[in-house]
Design a protein around this motif. Structure first.
Motif, short mmCIF file in Angstrom:
data_model
loop_
_atom_site.label_atom_id
_atom_site.label_comp_id
_atom_site.label_asym_id
_atom_site.label_seq_id
_atom_site.Cartn_x
_atom_site.Cartn_y
_atom_site.Cartn_z
N UNK B 92 -10.08 3.30 1.94
CA UNK B 92 -9.09 3.58 0.90
C UNK B 92 -7.79 4.08 1.53
N UNK B 93 -7.92 4.94 2.55
CA UNK B 93 -6.71 5.44 3.19
C UNK B 93 -6.02 4.34 4.00
N UNK B 94 -6.81 3.41 4.55
CA UNK B 94 -6.22 2.28 5.27
C UNK B 94 -5.40 1.40 4.35
N UNK B 95 -5.96 1.08 3.18
CA UNK B 95 -5.23 0.26 2.21
C UNK B 95 -3.91 0.94 1.85
N UNK B 96 -3.98 2.23 1.56
CA UNK B 96 -2.78 2.95 1.12
C UNK B 96 -1.76 3.07 2.25
N UNK B 168 11.78 10.06 4.37
CA UNK B 168 10.76 9.05 4.54
C UNK B 168 9.36 9.60 4.78
N UNK B 169 9.25 10.64 5.63
CA UNK B 169 7.89 11.08 6.00
C UNK B 169 7.12 11.64 4.80
N UNK B 170 7.69 12.60 4.02
CA UNK B 170 6.92 13.05 2.85
C UNK B 170 6.69 11.94 1.84
N UNK B 171 7.66 11.05 1.68
CA UNK B 171 7.47 9.94 0.73
C UNK B 171 6.31 9.07 1.17
N UNK B 172 6.24 8.81 2.49
CA UNK B 172 5.17 7.95 3.00
C UNK B 172 3.82 8.62 2.86
N UNK B 173 3.75 9.88 3.26
CA UNK B 173 2.47 10.59 3.18
C UNK B 173 2.04 10.72 1.72
N UNK B 174 2.99 11.07 0.86
CA UNK B 174 2.67 11.20 -0.56
C UNK B 174 2.16 9.89 -1.15
N UNK B 175 2.85 8.81 -0.85
CA UNK B 175 2.43 7.50 -1.37
C UNK B 175 1.05 7.14 -0.89
N UNK B 177 -1.34 9.15 0.14
CA UNK B 177 -2.35 10.03 -0.45
C UNK B 177 -2.67 9.61 -1.90
N UNK B 178 -1.62 9.29 -2.66
CA UNK B 178 -1.82 8.90 -4.06
C UNK B 178 -2.77 7.71 -4.18
N UNK B 179 -2.49 6.65 -3.40
CA UNK B 179 -3.33 5.45 -3.48
C UNK B 179 -4.75 5.73 -3.03
N UNK B 180 -4.88 6.55 -1.96
CA UNK B 180 -6.22 6.88 -1.46
C UNK B 180 -7.02 7.62 -2.52
N UNK B 181 -6.38 8.63 -3.14
CA UNK B 181 -7.08 9.41 -4.16
C UNK B 181 -7.49 8.52 -5.33
#
Lengths: 200, 200, 200
Positions: B92-96, B168-175, B177-181
């Motif tokens: 899931x984290x790979x996909x996101x 970019x970094x928080x946007x990327x991490x946030x995005x 995490x959202x998809x993974x969750x």
């Protein structure tokens, strides 16, 4: 202009026909929209990659909106038997339009005529084949449909007409109409492609 | 740097998850490694071809070593039920991660936001879809998994956050995490994507 | 010159072997020719796209004529059991020739040795895999054939020989012969690739 019109016709019809199939198999709206996009822009994308041109929908997001819109329309509103007949004719015209536009762009890129015909066939058929493969559907190639042959006819007619000195627009329209008529006739009259002869 | 980290996370998890499946079907180690490579680098390869950038693993053989190493590890050592749960979360984290990196690179190449979202989805899902197709597996698209939708969420969240002025970094991490969750919740709680409504 | 000879050998044999399969499944001549073309030029096309070189058959329509001619020959004339044995050997030599030519071209493009081996494997196997997928055939990857492994052997042997200072032509011929012999022996003697060990 000519290629854009043919492209939009092909993209929209392929996306709609694809969503009818996706819906029949119970796919969710997001997967249906992805398949509609693959079916709609897949053939032209392959053509652009092979010819080393910029992929046509990168700078023109309108194509993606058409795919998503067509998928949403068919998924939520549906398509009864009567609409399906219309879609089959549209699908045939999409195949033929893509065959012509593929051959046309290949010629513009300086590709020789026989290769341009192959490029037309790939542009016309690969979107639908890819969608079938992704959806786990029985590939259209192993059915005996007049499918690749309709694309072949459109591409050859267009290339021959242009070589013979006809202007591009009538050659393109003529080629697209020929392939469409062949496929619609084949579906209506139940024409099938010939099976291979028995081994000598 | 950010894209490399996300890329390696996605490549390694996809290669491992792919080899669990290959092993279950009795595939040999060489074919398993080939499928792991396709799953690991397939989505990013398509993204680079579409954007006309150099394919990312050509100049960075480390990606191929990761795929081969992950395949060898899982093939020879195996993965029991407990490890599988971990792998599902990793998957899931790979996909996101791939969805975010696809959208990020597309934006850097000057692509408009909606097309960047599509590029994120393709980067995230095409490696896995390709692997399923090559292995003759039932394509993930026709299961009712929250799969394409998780990629869509990650890509949209990232693009919207960057457009809104987030670094970019928080946007990327946030995005990511959202998809993974979303995907982990969907698997844990048994959420399925909706089937199409009956024809009017 | 060397690459062209190896390419033509691979293209012609892949197109013929593909048409034997297409014919067995009752495909029509036009679809058979399309599949023969995909099988014949598919692997090399992927290689050229990945390496960002001009696709090899665009400027050399001879490859397409070979595919169409091979398809027509096999479709109309057929191939009895004796010819099939010959085709199996030809197929093995096609895989090995493609593996060598893929690695060779990748090295010429400045790609490092391990990536060149992967490029050889992709060139050798992707045409056949693609054809199986398009035809809805059970993918060769999930059979326990010595298939990817033969390509791996040819590519590794060629790259190692060239690194060791051998001239290109003997290295190429040697690599191609090694892979061919391995695959023919495997088919003749019934060698299968190993299944994965049971879970610890």
């Amino acid at each position: 202009m000519l290629t854009a019109v043919l492209d939009y016709v092909g993209v929209a019809t392929f996306a709609m026909v694809s969503t009818v199939g996706a819906r029949d198999r119970g796919l969710d709206p997001v997967s249906s929209a992805l398949l509609a996009t693959v079916a709609g822009v897949g053939g032209g994308t392959l053509r652009d990659l092979l010819l080393d041109r910029p992929v046509f929908w990168l700078a023109a997001p309108g194509y993606l909106y058409v795919c998503a819109g067509a998928a949403a329309l068919v998924w939520f509103v549906g398509a009864g038997p009567r609409r399906r007949a219309t879609l089959l004719v549209l699908d045939a015209s999409g195949i033929s339009a893509f065959a012509v536009v593929g051959a046309l762009i290949a010629r513009e890129e300086g590709v020789v005529a026989p290769v341009a015909v192959v490029m037309g066939i790939l542009t016309a058929t690969c979107g639908g084949i890819l969608r079938d493969v992704l959806a786990g559907e029985r590939a259209v190639l192993v059915r005996k449909d007049v499918y690749v042959t309709a694309a072949l006819l459109s591409a050859v007619a267009f290339v021959v007409a242009v070589e013979a000195g006809l202007p591009r627009v009538p050659a393109a329209v003529g080629g697209a109409v020929l392939g469409t008529v062949l496929r619609v006739l084949a579906i209506t009259l139940g024409w099938r492609m010939p099976a291979p002869p028995r081994w000598g």
